[in-house]
Design a protein around this motif. Structure first.
Motif, PDB file in Angstrom:
ATOM      1  N   LEU A   1       0.863  -1.179   0.000  1.00 12.14           N
ATOM      2  CA  LEU A   1       0.000   0.000   0.000  1.00 12.14           C
ATOM      3  C   LEU A   1       0.902   1.231   0.000  1.00 12.14           C
ATOM      4  O   LEU A   1       1.298   1.734   1.049  1.00 12.14           O
ATOM      5  CB  LEU A   1      -0.914  -0.021   1.228  1.00 12.14           C
ATOM      6  N   ASN A   2       1.252   1.710  -1.178  1.00  9.06           N
ATOM      7  CA  ASN A   2       2.309   2.709  -1.326  1.00  9.06           C
ATOM      8  C   ASN A   2       1.999   4.023  -0.622  1.00  9.06           C
ATOM      9  O   ASN A   2       2.875   4.627   0.001  1.00  9.06           O
ATOM     10  CB  ASN A   2       2.584   2.953  -2.810  1.00  9.06           C
ATOM     11  N   GLN A   3       0.760   4.502  -0.744  1.00 11.96           N
ATOM     12  CA  GLN A   3       0.415   5.757  -0.089  1.00 11.96           C
ATOM     13  C   GLN A   3       0.539   5.637   1.424  1.00 11.96           C
ATOM     14  O   GLN A   3       1.078   6.524   2.091  1.00 11.96           O
ATOM     15  CB  GLN A   3      -1.010   6.178  -0.451  1.00 11.96           C
ATOM     16  N   LEU A   4       0.067   4.529   1.962  1.00 14.01           N
ATOM     17  CA  LEU A   4       0.150   4.303   3.408  1.00 14.01           C
ATOM     18  C   LEU A   4       1.601   4.143   3.841  1.00 14.01           C
ATOM     19  O   LEU A   4       2.009   4.659   4.894  1.00 14.01           O
ATOM     20  CB  LEU A   4      -0.664   3.059   3.776  1.00 14.01           C
ATOM     21  N   ILE A   5       2.409   3.459   3.043  1.00 11.44           N
ATOM     22  CA  ILE A   5       3.836   3.297   3.352  1.00 11.44           C
ATOM     23  C   ILE A   5       4.514   4.653   3.450  1.00 11.44           C
ATOM     24  O   ILE A   5       5.262   4.928   4.395  1.00 11.44           O
ATOM     25  CB  ILE A   5       4.528   2.427   2.283  1.00 11.44           C
ATOM     26  N   ALA A   6       4.248   5.515   2.480  1.00 13.46           N
ATOM     27  CA  ALA A   6       4.905   6.821   2.448  1.00 13.46           C
ATOM     28  C   ALA A   6       4.561   7.651   3.678  1.00 13.46           C
ATOM     29  O   ALA A   6       5.438   8.277   4.288  1.00 13.46           O
ATOM     30  CB  ALA A   6       4.504   7.563   1.171  1.00 13.46           C
ATOM     31  N   GLN A   7       3.295   7.666   4.066  1.00  9.33           N
ATOM     32  CA  GLN A   7       2.898   8.468   5.223  1.00  9.33           C
ATOM     33  C   GLN A   7       3.466   7.909   6.515  1.00  9.33           C
ATOM     34  O   GLN A   7       3.878   8.653   7.402  1.00  9.33           O
ATOM     35  CB  GLN A   7       1.375   8.552   5.292  1.00  9.33           C
ATOM     36  N   CYS A   8       3.492   6.575   6.634  1.00 14.30           N
ATOM     37  CA  CYS A   8       4.050   5.961   7.847  1.00 14.30           C
ATOM     38  C   CYS A   8       5.550   6.231   7.966  1.00 14.30           C
ATOM     39  O   CYS A   8       6.059   6.540   9.052  1.00 14.30           O
ATOM     40  CB  CYS A   8       3.791   4.457   7.843  1.00 14.30           C
ATOM     41  N   ILE A   9       6.272   6.095   6.854  1.00 13.92           N
ATOM     42  CA  ILE A   9       7.713   6.348   6.867  1.00 13.92           C
ATOM     43  C   ILE A   9       7.977   7.793   7.282  1.00 13.92           C
ATOM     44  O   ILE A   9       8.880   8.071   8.090  1.00 13.92           O
ATOM     45  CB  ILE A   9       8.323   6.039   5.487  1.00 13.92           C
ATOM     46  N   GLU A  10       7.202   8.707   6.736  1.00 19.43           N
ATOM     47  CA  GLU A  10       7.371  10.122   7.090  1.00 19.43           C
ATOM     48  C   GLU A  10       7.144  10.341   8.577  1.00 19.43           C
ATOM     49  O   GLU A  10       7.908  11.042   9.247  1.00 19.43           O
ATOM     50  CB  GLU A  10       6.378  10.959   6.277  1.00 19.43           C
TER      51      GLU A  10
ATOM     52  N   ILE B   1      11.591   7.825  17.837  1.00 15.03           N
ATOM     53  CA  ILE B   1      11.876   6.395  17.977  1.00 15.03           C
ATOM     54  C   ILE B   1      13.339   6.141  17.627  1.00 15.03           C
ATOM     55  O   ILE B   1      13.822   6.588  16.590  1.00 15.03           O
ATOM     56  CB  ILE B   1      10.970   5.548  17.060  1.00 15.03           C
ATOM     57  N   ASP B   2      14.043   5.421  18.476  1.00 12.15           N
ATOM     58  CA  ASP B   2      15.469   5.183  18.252  1.00 12.15           C
ATOM     59  C   ASP B   2      15.674   4.172  17.130  1.00 12.15           C
ATOM     60  O   ASP B   2      14.771   3.390  16.780  1.00 12.15           O
ATOM     61  CB  ASP B   2      16.142   4.677  19.537  1.00 12.15           C
ATOM     62  N   ASP B   3      16.865   4.185  16.573  1.00 11.13           N
ATOM     63  CA  ASP B   3      17.179   3.318  15.440  1.00 11.13           C
ATOM     64  C   ASP B   3      17.052   1.835  15.782  1.00 11.13           C
ATOM     65  O   ASP B   3      16.649   1.028  14.935  1.00 11.13           O
ATOM     66  CB  ASP B   3      18.603   3.598  14.937  1.00 11.13           C
ATOM     67  N   ILE B   4      17.392   1.472  17.006  1.00  8.82           N
ATOM     68  CA  ILE B   4      17.326   0.064  17.399  1.00  8.82           C
ATOM     69  C   ILE B   4      15.894  -0.442  17.337  1.00  8.82           C
ATOM     70  O   ILE B   4      15.619  -1.525  16.813  1.00  8.82           O
ATOM     71  CB  ILE B   4      17.914  -0.131  18.807  1.00  8.82           C
ATOM     72  N   SER B   5      14.953   0.337  17.863  1.00  9.61           N
ATOM     73  CA  SER B   5      13.542  -0.067  17.829  1.00  9.61           C
ATOM     74  C   SER B   5      13.043  -0.182  16.399  1.00  9.61           C
ATOM     75  O   SER B   5      12.265  -1.082  16.070  1.00  9.61           O
ATOM     76  CB  SER B   5      12.689   0.938  18.609  1.00  9.61           C
ATOM     77  N   ILE B   6      13.491   0.731  15.552  1.00  7.45           N
ATOM     78  CA  ILE B   6      13.086   0.700  14.138  1.00  7.45           C
ATOM     79  C   ILE B   6      13.639  -0.554  13.463  1.00  7.45           C
ATOM     80  O   ILE B   6      12.934  -1.250  12.721  1.00  7.45           O
ATOM     81  CB  ILE B   6      13.563   1.973  13.415  1.00  7.45           C
ATOM     82  N   GLU B   7      14.899  -0.854  13.716  1.00 10.00           N
ATOM     83  CA  GLU B   7      15.519  -2.033  13.102  1.00 10.00           C
ATOM     84  C   GLU B   7      14.878  -3.333  13.586  1.00 10.00           C
ATOM     85  O   GLU B   7      14.757  -4.300  12.827  1.00 10.00           O
ATOM     86  CB  GLU B   7      17.019  -2.040  13.414  1.00 10.00           C
ATOM     87  N   LYS B   8      14.483  -3.372  14.853  1.00 11.60           N
ATOM     88  CA  LYS B   8      13.871  -4.578  15.407  1.00 11.60           C
ATOM     89  C   LYS B   8      12.455  -4.794  14.885  1.00 11.60           C
ATOM     90  O   LYS B   8      12.003  -5.937  14.772  1.00 11.60           O
ATOM     91  CB  LYS B   8      13.834  -4.481  16.945  1.00 11.60           C
ATOM     92  N   GLY B   9      11.764  -3.704  14.559  1.00 14.41           N
ATOM     93  CA  GLY B   9      10.350  -3.833  14.243  1.00 14.41           C
ATOM     94  C   GLY B   9       9.973  -3.758  12.783  1.00 14.41           C
ATOM     95  O   GLY B   9       8.825  -4.048  12.435  1.00 14.41           O
ATOM     96  N   LEU B  10      10.915  -3.382  11.901  1.00 15.56           N
ATOM     97  CA  LEU B  10      10.555  -3.132  10.512  1.00 15.56           C
ATOM     98  C   LEU B  10      11.451  -3.899   9.537  1.00 15.56           C
ATOM     99  O   LEU B  10      12.604  -4.219   9.863  1.00 15.56           O
ATOM    100  CB  LEU B  10      10.644  -1.634  10.212  1.00 15.56           C
TER     101      LEU B  10
ATOM    102  N   ASP C   1      14.076  -4.528   6.480  1.00 17.50           N
ATOM    103  CA  ASP C   1      15.297  -3.793   6.148  1.00 17.50           C
ATOM    104  C   ASP C   1      15.054  -2.722   5.086  1.00 17.50           C
ATOM    105  O   ASP C   1      15.610  -1.615   5.162  1.00 17.50           O
ATOM    106  CB  ASP C   1      16.374  -4.771   5.663  1.00 17.50           C
ATOM    107  N   GLU C   2      14.244  -3.042   4.094  1.00 15.65           N
ATOM    108  CA  GLU C   2      13.976  -2.085   3.022  1.00 15.65           C
ATOM    109  C   GLU C   2      13.333  -0.802   3.558  1.00 15.65           C
ATOM    110  O   GLU C   2      13.685   0.309   3.140  1.00 15.65           O
ATOM    111  CB  GLU C   2      13.048  -2.743   1.991  1.00 15.65           C
ATOM    112  N   VAL C   3      12.447  -0.943   4.499  1.00 16.56           N
ATOM    113  CA  VAL C   3      11.784   0.212   5.094  1.00 16.56           C
ATOM    114  C   VAL C   3      12.752   0.963   6.005  1.00 16.56           C
ATOM    115  O   VAL C   3      12.764   2.204   6.031  1.00 16.56           O
ATOM    116  CB  VAL C   3      10.540  -0.228   5.881  1.00 16.56           C
ATOM    117  N   VAL C   4      13.561   0.229   6.760  1.00 12.83           N
ATOM    118  CA  VAL C   4      14.533   0.857   7.663  1.00 12.83           C
ATOM    119  C   VAL C   4      15.481   1.772   6.883  1.00 12.83           C
ATOM    120  O   VAL C   4      15.781   2.893   7.309  1.00 12.83           O
ATOM    121  CB  VAL C   4      15.328  -0.220   8.426  1.00 12.83           C
ATOM    122  N   LYS C   5      15.945   1.312   5.737  1.00 12.16           N
ATOM    123  CA  LYS C   5      16.854   2.119   4.918  1.00 12.16           C
ATOM    124  C   LYS C   5      16.204   3.428   4.480  1.00 12.16           C
ATOM    125  O   LYS C   5      16.834   4.492   4.510  1.00 12.16           O
ATOM    126  CB  LYS C   5      17.301   1.319   3.697  1.00 12.16           C
ATOM    127  N   LYS C   6      14.952   3.375   4.088  1.00  6.72           N
ATOM    128  CA  LYS C   6      14.256   4.591   3.662  1.00  6.72           C
ATOM    129  C   LYS C   6      14.100   5.574   4.815  1.00  6.72           C
ATOM    130  O   LYS C   6      14.234   6.791   4.630  1.00  6.72           O
ATOM    131  CB  LYS C   6      12.882   4.230   3.092  1.00  6.72           C
TER     132      LYS C   6
END
Length: 587
Positions: free
Chosen positions: A209-218, A225-234, A236-241
């Motif tokens: 769901l590209n529109q939803l992905i974009a808004q969530c990433i933003e 949220i710290d990087d560790i929590s992001i890496e643990k929960g998402l 890799d492709e999303v983490v990089k963005k």
């Protein structure tokens, strides 16, 4: 006479802004005079109601297959599912399913989903839409939390339920439902706490769901949220963005995050990896080789969030970490632990001095956080005697009791009782008390035993139950010196005392049930095989009556006080020997 053709009319189901109960409005577009009924609309409405009877009326259960969800078989009509969903059409062509009751096909929900989860209630809502074309309101017991002032417009249970519905709509290829739930999730993104956006971003990624992905990433990129929590929960492709977006020199993008020292960050990561490997000895070595402290690495926060409870215990035992330390987001270790909802870690932190009254930067206490994460279905779930209680309920009960008082301070009642003239007799009493607690209240007993390290100490030997035997109070080990024996017994005694103390502190009301069972009735009832046959019958009947009384008291305590647990003896001054499944005689 010429007749003009009646303009065509249609029945359309369109979503409006989500209502508080999760329902959507149905707009019916009709042509012609409003006073003239539209036959097409009436026919479709009748068809919808008729098909709904297949789901709600037990007398209309003509289903020909089962889909098992959370262990519960749900009867479905393959012809209806196949006509409405390409996924099910291909599934039923390809697979016949395992043979269930009566030889009808059976499919497991877990086998149907390549990603995500769909719970029982979510599947019923999805199934109702498939049959009727109408979207039912979300059940309150699974789409709200138990916080008494929450609006339930963006709490975690509300989000999780829509996420489950989205997985069902996407995997089972119902594009009209995907569109509805995507709009609901978009509405959540602006309201929810940053941590609660994570599951929305995960489902958006899997369902593409590209529109939803974009808004969530933003939203996540601009959060704290710290990087560790992001890496643990998402993924890799999303983490990089997210990291790319965070590196952009925007004034409003994560301006509150401190600059990162690469070497410092590398050393912290090594400590976290050692914790992931359950290697606290390596953690100690890394601390000596660098100038990083446990607090600087937020090691206790990390362990409470991601590691086994025994690792949390070992980190605390180092004595180098502040149990009330706040991380960069203002969360204490206890705040992090309640997000995980692991009772043993929560109780362990409280016994080590964690303050339940500490608030987050937005004014949330630990119990408030826990309530916002807990569904009414879980909180109010009934627990039968001898079955494990729900962890969500235990977490909230323990935290609320801690808020009312500090249960570990000044409680000397147990110590005054456990000053025996006969160490062996006191050990036997405690062993049997804990054993009975494990039978009646297994989850609570296990929790207290884990925190008290009871299972790490050797169990005190039980006396022989053979007829004519007085029973040995101790098994003799010829290689064990009196000093070694005394040390071993006192170690076990201290562990059992702590188990009892934790039970009394955190589960006091049901401990009264246990006291009554043990002190007033149980010792005498262990003489079931003594006396005449008539006397034995009377005793056995009384034993069954007592079991019913205990069950009633247990149920009443659960309903009135929201607590269950284990306790120590408030017990007797005259020592008694008793145990489960054994005869006991007075000394």
């Amino acid at each position: 006479m010429a007749y003009s053709a009646e303009p065509s009319s249609s029945l359309s189901f369109t979503s409006s802004s989500p209502l508080s109960n999760g329902s959507i409005s149905h707009n019916v577009s009709c042509s012609g005079s409003e006073s003239v009924p539209n036959l097409e609309v009436i026919s479709l409405s009748k068809l919808s109601s008729s098909l709904e009877q297949l789901l709600v009326d037990p007398g209309c259960d003509f289903s020909d297959a089962d889909i098992v969800v959370e262990g519960i078989p749900v009867g479905v009509h393959r012809c209806i599912l196949a006509s409405r969903s390409r996924f099910f059409r291909e599934l039923f062509k390809r697979e016949k399913g395992s043979s269930g009751k009566g030889g009808r096909p059976k499919y497991s929900m877990s086998d149907l989903l390549p990603y995500g989860d769909v719970g029982y209630e979510a599947f019923l809502v999805f199934l109702s839409y498939v049959y009727t074309g109408k979207l039912k309101p979300s059940p309150m017991e699974v789409s709200t939390c138990v916080h008494n002032v929450c609006a339930h417009d963006a709490c975690r249970p509300a989000i999780n339920f829509v996420v489950e519905l989205m997985y069902a709509a996407s995997v089972f290829q119902m594009p009209d439902l995907v569109s509805i739930f995507e709009r609901r999730l978009l509405n959540f993104v602006g309201k929810a706490l940053p941590d609660n956006v994570i599951p929305i971003l995960v489902v958006a990624f899997h369902c593409q769901l590209n529109q939803l992905i974009a808004q969530c990433i933003e939203r996540v990129a601009r959060s704290d949220i710290d990087d560790i929590s992001i890496e643990k929960g998402l993924p890799d492709e999303v983490v990089k963005k997210i990291k790319v977006l965070r590196r952009k020199p925007q004034e409003d993008c994560v301006s509150n995050l401190p600059p990162v020292d690469p070497l410092h960050e590398k050393r912290i990561r090594r400590i976290h990896k050692a914790l992931d490997s359950d290697d606290v000895e390596l953690v100690k070595l890394l601390l000596t080789e660098s100038n990083i402290t446990l607090d600087e690495a937020n090691a206790l926060h990390y362990a409470a969030a991601y590691c086994d409870p025994k690792v949390v215990t070992e980190v605390l035992d180092l004595g180098l970490a502040d149990v009330n330390l706040r991380n960069s987001r203002g969360y204490t270790v206890l705040h992090i632990a309640v997000m995980r909802k692991e009772p043993s870690i929560i109780v362990l932190l409280l016994t080590k001095g964690a303050r339940a009254s500490e608030l987050t930067s937005d004014g949330q206490s630990a119990v408030s956080i826990c309530r916002r994460l807990t569904r009414p279905k879980d909180y109010h779930s009934k627990t039968e005697q001898g079955q494990e209680a729900n962890k969500d309920r235990i977490c909230i009960d323990v935290l609320e009791r801690e808020m009312r008082r500090n249960p570990m301070a000044g409680d000397t009642s147990i110590s005054s009782q456990i000053m025996p003239d006969d160490l062996h007799m006191e050990l036997l009493n405690l062993e049997n008390r804990v054993a009975i607690a494990r039978l009646l209240f297994p989850a609570e007993a296990k929790l207290a035993m884990v925190v008290a390290h009871t299972e790490a100490t050797p169990e005190f030997p039980k006396p022989s139950s053979s007829k004519g035997s007085s029973g040995n109070l101790m098994e003799v080990d010829l290689n064990e010196t009196p000093t070694m024996q005394n040390k071993r017994l006192h170690s076990r005694l201290e562990a059992l005392m702590k188990t009892v103390r934790l039970g009394r502190c955190y589960f006091p009301h049901c401990s009264e049930v246990l006291d009554k069972f043990i002190v007033d009735d149980l010792p005498e009832l262990f003489f079931l095989e003594s006396g005449s046959s008539d006397e034995q019958k009377v005793k056995r009947r009384r034993f069954m009556e007592l079991k019913e009384e205990v069950q009633k008291a247990f149920t009443k305590d659960k309903a009135e006080l929201s607590l269950s647990g284990l306790s120590s003896s408030s017990s007797s001054s005259s020592p008694r020997k008793f145990g489960t499944n054994q005869k006991v005689r007075k000394l």
